[in-house]
Design a protein around this motif. Structure first.
Motif, PDB file in Angstrom:
ATOM      1  N   GLY A   1     -33.083 -21.990 -24.998  1.00 46.07           N
ATOM      2  CA  GLY A   1     -33.005 -22.679 -26.284  1.00 46.07           C
ATOM      3  C   GLY A   1     -34.063 -22.189 -27.255  1.00 46.07           C
ATOM      4  O   GLY A   1     -35.116 -21.669 -26.853  1.00 46.07           O
ATOM      5  N   ILE A   2     -33.802 -22.370 -28.558  1.00 42.13           N
ATOM      6  CA  ILE A   2     -34.670 -21.818 -29.599  1.00 42.13           C
ATOM      7  C   ILE A   2     -35.184 -22.924 -30.513  1.00 42.13           C
ATOM      8  O   ILE A   2     -34.425 -23.809 -30.928  1.00 42.13           O
ATOM      9  CB  ILE A   2     -33.909 -20.757 -30.422  1.00 42.13           C
ATOM     10  CG1 ILE A   2     -33.557 -19.565 -29.527  1.00 42.13           C
ATOM     11  CG2 ILE A   2     -34.748 -20.289 -31.617  1.00 42.13           C
ATOM     12  CD1 ILE A   2     -32.684 -18.528 -30.203  1.00 42.13           C
ATOM     13  N   LEU A   3     -36.477 -22.856 -30.823  1.00 35.97           N
ATOM     14  CA  LEU A   3     -37.111 -23.758 -31.771  1.00 35.97           C
ATOM     15  C   LEU A   3     -37.283 -23.030 -33.102  1.00 35.97           C
ATOM     16  O   LEU A   3     -37.872 -21.951 -33.159  1.00 35.97           O
ATOM     17  CB  LEU A   3     -38.475 -24.206 -31.246  1.00 35.97           C
ATOM     18  CG  LEU A   3     -39.295 -25.137 -32.148  1.00 35.97           C
ATOM     19  CD1 LEU A   3     -38.601 -26.482 -32.323  1.00 35.97           C
ATOM     20  CD2 LEU A   3     -40.695 -25.333 -31.595  1.00 35.97           C
ATOM     21  N   LEU A   4     -36.761 -23.613 -34.163  1.00 40.75           N
ATOM     22  CA  LEU A   4     -36.852 -23.054 -35.514  1.00 40.75           C
ATOM     23  C   LEU A   4     -38.012 -23.733 -36.244  1.00 40.75           C
ATOM     24  O   LEU A   4     -38.138 -24.960 -36.211  1.00 40.75           O
ATOM     25  CB  LEU A   4     -35.543 -23.289 -36.267  1.00 40.75           C
ATOM     26  CG  LEU A   4     -34.272 -22.846 -35.534  1.00 40.75           C
ATOM     27  CD1 LEU A   4     -33.036 -23.243 -36.329  1.00 40.75           C
ATOM     28  CD2 LEU A   4     -34.291 -21.346 -35.276  1.00 40.75           C
TER      29      LEU A   4
ATOM     30  N   MET B 237     -39.798 -14.528 -33.644  1.00 41.78           N
ATOM     31  CA  MET B 237     -40.240 -14.235 -35.011  1.00 41.78           C
ATOM     32  C   MET B 237     -41.433 -15.123 -35.311  1.00 41.78           C
ATOM     33  O   MET B 237     -41.473 -16.286 -34.901  1.00 41.78           O
ATOM     34  CB  MET B 237     -39.117 -14.523 -36.010  1.00 41.78           C
ATOM     35  CG  MET B 237     -39.518 -14.354 -37.463  1.00 41.78           C
ATOM     36  SD  MET B 237     -38.146 -14.780 -38.556  1.00 41.78           S
ATOM     37  CE  MET B 237     -38.999 -15.838 -39.689  1.00 41.78           C
ATOM     38  N   ASN B 238     -42.422 -14.572 -36.024  1.00 38.83           N
ATOM     39  CA  ASN B 238     -43.627 -15.337 -36.350  1.00 38.83           C
ATOM     40  C   ASN B 238     -44.302 -14.621 -37.508  1.00 38.83           C
ATOM     41  O   ASN B 238     -44.969 -13.607 -37.309  1.00 38.83           O
ATOM     42  CB  ASN B 238     -44.562 -15.393 -35.127  1.00 38.83           C
ATOM     43  CG  ASN B 238     -45.771 -16.275 -35.355  1.00 38.83           C
ATOM     44  OD1 ASN B 238     -45.678 -17.498 -35.307  1.00 38.83           O
ATOM     45  ND2 ASN B 238     -46.934 -15.668 -35.601  1.00 38.83           N
ATOM     46  N   THR B 239     -44.100 -15.128 -38.733  1.00 39.01           N
ATOM     47  CA  THR B 239     -44.541 -14.355 -39.886  1.00 39.01           C
ATOM     48  C   THR B 239     -44.790 -15.253 -41.091  1.00 39.01           C
ATOM     49  O   THR B 239     -44.435 -16.435 -41.094  1.00 39.01           O
ATOM     50  CB  THR B 239     -43.485 -13.296 -40.237  1.00 39.01           C
ATOM     51  OG1 THR B 239     -44.003 -12.413 -41.231  1.00 39.01           O
ATOM     52  CG2 THR B 239     -42.207 -13.931 -40.772  1.00 39.01           C
ATOM     53  N   TYR B 240     -45.403 -14.678 -42.121  1.00 42.18           N
ATOM     54  CA  TYR B 240     -45.533 -15.345 -43.411  1.00 42.18           C
ATOM     55  C   TYR B 240     -44.290 -15.046 -44.244  1.00 42.18           C
ATOM     56  O   TYR B 240     -43.719 -13.951 -44.147  1.00 42.18           O
ATOM     57  CB  TYR B 240     -46.753 -14.839 -44.181  1.00 42.18           C
ATOM     58  CG  TYR B 240     -48.067 -15.066 -43.472  1.00 42.18           C
ATOM     59  CD1 TYR B 240     -48.685 -16.311 -43.475  1.00 42.18           C
ATOM     60  CD2 TYR B 240     -48.685 -14.022 -42.794  1.00 42.18           C
ATOM     61  CE1 TYR B 240     -49.879 -16.517 -42.815  1.00 42.18           C
ATOM     62  CE2 TYR B 240     -49.892 -14.210 -42.135  1.00 42.18           C
ATOM     63  CZ  TYR B 240     -50.482 -15.465 -42.142  1.00 42.18           C
ATOM     64  OH  TYR B 240     -51.669 -15.659 -41.486  1.00 42.18           O
TER      65      TYR B 240
ATOM     66  N   GLN C  92     -43.265 -18.974 -40.902  1.00 38.42           N
ATOM     67  CA  GLN C  92     -41.917 -19.200 -40.370  1.00 38.42           C
ATOM     68  C   GLN C  92     -41.795 -18.533 -39.007  1.00 38.42           C
ATOM     69  O   GLN C  92     -42.321 -17.440 -38.786  1.00 38.42           O
ATOM     70  CB  GLN C  92     -40.875 -18.620 -41.323  1.00 38.42           C
ATOM     71  CG  GLN C  92     -39.438 -18.956 -40.969  1.00 38.42           C
ATOM     72  CD  GLN C  92     -38.512 -18.755 -42.153  1.00 38.42           C
ATOM     73  OE1 GLN C  92     -38.682 -19.376 -43.204  1.00 38.42           O
ATOM     74  NE2 GLN C  92     -37.540 -17.879 -42.019  1.00 38.42           N
ATOM     75  N   GLY C  93     -41.112 -19.223 -38.104  1.00 37.12           N
ATOM     76  CA  GLY C  93     -40.988 -18.662 -36.777  1.00 37.12           C
ATOM     77  C   GLY C  93     -39.742 -19.098 -36.044  1.00 37.12           C
ATOM     78  O   GLY C  93     -39.082 -20.078 -36.416  1.00 37.12           O
ATOM     79  N   LYS C  94     -39.429 -18.335 -34.999  1.00 41.93           N
ATOM     80  CA  LYS C  94     -38.366 -18.663 -34.055  1.00 41.93           C
ATOM     81  C   LYS C  94     -38.948 -18.428 -32.667  1.00 41.93           C
ATOM     82  O   LYS C  94     -39.436 -17.327 -32.377  1.00 41.93           O
ATOM     83  CB  LYS C  94     -37.137 -17.775 -34.271  1.00 41.93           C
ATOM     84  CG  LYS C  94     -36.560 -17.819 -35.674  1.00 41.93           C
ATOM     85  CD  LYS C  94     -35.460 -16.776 -35.842  1.00 41.93           C
ATOM     86  CE  LYS C  94     -34.980 -16.704 -37.281  1.00 41.93           C
ATOM     87  NZ  LYS C  94     -33.932 -15.663 -37.468  1.00 41.93           N
ATOM     88  N   TYR C  95     -38.915 -19.452 -31.850  1.00 44.69           N
ATOM     89  CA  TYR C  95     -39.574 -19.396 -30.556  1.00 44.69           C
ATOM     90  C   TYR C  95     -38.594 -19.845 -29.479  1.00 44.69           C
ATOM     91  O   TYR C  95     -37.930 -20.874 -29.625  1.00 44.69           O
ATOM     92  CB  TYR C  95     -40.816 -20.290 -30.559  1.00 44.69           C
ATOM     93  CG  TYR C  95     -41.700 -20.058 -31.764  1.00 44.69           C
ATOM     94  CD1 TYR C  95     -42.576 -18.974 -31.820  1.00 44.69           C
ATOM     95  CD2 TYR C  95     -41.632 -20.907 -32.866  1.00 44.69           C
ATOM     96  CE1 TYR C  95     -43.371 -18.747 -32.930  1.00 44.69           C
ATOM     97  CE2 TYR C  95     -42.424 -20.692 -33.985  1.00 44.69           C
ATOM     98  CZ  TYR C  95     -43.287 -19.614 -34.023  1.00 44.69           C
ATOM     99  OH  TYR C  95     -44.066 -19.396 -35.130  1.00 44.69           O
ATOM    100  N   GLN C  96     -38.501 -19.081 -28.406  1.00 44.24           N
ATOM    101  CA  GLN C  96     -37.484 -19.329 -27.378  1.00 44.24           C
ATOM    102  C   GLN C  96     -38.099 -19.803 -26.073  1.00 44.24           C
ATOM    103  O   GLN C  96     -39.099 -19.255 -25.595  1.00 44.24           O
ATOM    104  CB  GLN C  96     -36.683 -18.057 -27.118  1.00 44.24           C
ATOM    105  CG  GLN C  96     -35.500 -18.259 -26.174  1.00 44.24           C
ATOM    106  CD  GLN C  96     -34.617 -17.035 -26.109  1.00 44.24           C
ATOM    107  OE1 GLN C  96     -35.093 -15.904 -26.092  1.00 44.24           O
ATOM    108  NE2 GLN C  96     -33.310 -17.252 -26.079  1.00 44.24           N
ATOM    109  N   LYS C  97     -37.481 -20.840 -25.506  1.00 44.34           N
ATOM    110  CA  LYS C  97     -37.848 -21.265 -24.153  1.00 44.34           C
ATOM    111  C   LYS C  97     -37.250 -20.250 -23.186  1.00 44.34           C
ATOM    112  O   LYS C  97     -36.058 -19.935 -23.268  1.00 44.34           O
ATOM    113  CB  LYS C  97     -37.295 -22.660 -23.868  1.00 44.34           C
ATOM    114  CG  LYS C  97     -37.622 -23.192 -22.489  1.00 44.34           C
ATOM    115  CD  LYS C  97     -37.155 -24.636 -22.335  1.00 44.34           C
ATOM    116  CE  LYS C  97     -37.471 -25.205 -20.976  1.00 44.34           C
ATOM    117  NZ  LYS C  97     -37.129 -26.639 -20.873  1.00 44.34           N
ATOM    118  N   PRO C  98     -38.037 -19.699 -22.293  1.00 49.18           N
ATOM    119  CA  PRO C  98     -37.520 -18.663 -21.393  1.00 49.18           C
ATOM    120  C   PRO C  98     -36.319 -19.153 -20.575  1.00 49.18           C
ATOM    121  O   PRO C  98     -36.204 -20.343 -20.262  1.00 49.18           O
ATOM    122  CB  PRO C  98     -38.699 -18.350 -20.476  1.00 49.18           C
ATOM    123  CG  PRO C  98     -39.900 -18.786 -21.248  1.00 49.18           C
ATOM    124  CD  PRO C  98     -39.462 -19.971 -22.053  1.00 49.18           C
TER     125      PRO C  98
END
Length: 280
Positions: free
Chosen positions: A189-192, A246-249, A269-275
């Motif tokens: 799953g992905i956290l926005l 993704m992890n950026t300004y 802004q970022g997109k982070y995924q649970k493995p």
């Protein structure tokens, strides 16, 4: 409202540092001349829910604009098979400025969970004419505790969002919030994420007497706001167990032609995924 520049600039923070005027630098320095006393800062923490409830009592649903930009910024929202059942969890939903635009755009295969710290905000979500218990559930939850799991099961969400939420929470509680988000997502799953970036216009405008600690401020209404760097977020999310997609300004503009406002903004802004279960 926010409008896009010609392109996103991942190195906008470097440019912004170089572009700080002498006046801006003096403003930042002057903020240190009168910090909020520790006792008052502790009271702000204890009364955080009350301040947000008062905010929504005063502003109702009129303060934040609907976030019609989310499907453009986060392709993950539209990359699902229309036949696939998707569970979306909005962490810090306010009055529904993200969830209702998504409902209006269709997303018939989505079930929405929407939670917020403020009971009054949740009540506004529930009294919206678009509220449909067959498609969504709104409820109160304190993300710095395990409240969330009184209403949802761990690992139930395909997608979750933290949009302008983490900045309002005391830095000491960030790791708990990200732990809660991590546990709510299913593997893969992905956290926005979007929030305020360091040296954003709003940070530079604070006057002495509003600074709580480094890059953490109290607004006039008693709510609080932190201004992040991408490095801070990368460390936070990695330590919470997420993979960084993704992890950026990002640079945007706040434009209100009626009031003659046109100012640059800096967000993170970022997109982070649970493995996945296999760790990939």
């Amino acid at each position: 409202m926010e409008t896009d520049p010609s392109e996103n600039m991942g190195d906008v923070f470097v440019h912004r540092l170089k572009e700080l005027s002498e006046e801006d630098k003096k403003r930042l320095e002057s903020q240190n001349s009168r910090l909020i006393p520790e006792a008052k800062a502790a009271k702000l923490e204890r009364e955080a829910k009350r301040h947000w409830d008062i905010f929504y009592k005063r502003n109702e649903t009129k303060f934040f604009r609907d976030r019609h930009w989310t499907t453009r910024e986060f392709q993950e929202l539209i990359n699902f098979d229309p036949q696939e059942n998707v569970v979306f969890l909005e962490l810090g939903c306010g009055v529904g400025n993200m969830v209702y635009p998504l409902l209006q755009e269709g997303f018939s295969n989505f079930f929405f969970y929407a939670c917020d710290f403020s009971p009054r905000a949740v009540e506004f979500v529930k009294t919206n004419p678009l509220y449909d218990e067959d498609r969504m559930k709104a409820f109160c939850a304190d993300l710095t505790t395990d409240d969330l799991f009184e209403n949802i099961n761990e690992g139930c969400a395909n997608l979750a969002s933290l949009i302008f939420v983490l900045s309002a929470i005391h830095p000491n509680s960030w790791s708990k919030v990200l732990d809660v988000a991590f546990r709510a997502l299913q593997p893969g799953g992905i956290l926005l994420f979007r929030d305020y970036g360091r040296y954003d216009m709003a940070q530079l405008r604070f006057k002495p007497g509003h600074k709580i600690s480094d890059n953490f401020y109290m607004r006039q209404d008693g709510t609080r706001s932190y201004y992040f760097t991408e490095e801070e977020l990368a460390k936070l999310f990695t330590e919470a167990g997420f993979h960084i997609l993704m992890n950026t300004y990002v640079q945007r503009r706040t434009v209100n032609l009626k009031e003659g406002i046109d100012v640059p903004r800096i967000f993170v802004q970022g997109k982070y995924q649970k493995p996945h279960v296999n760790g990939m």
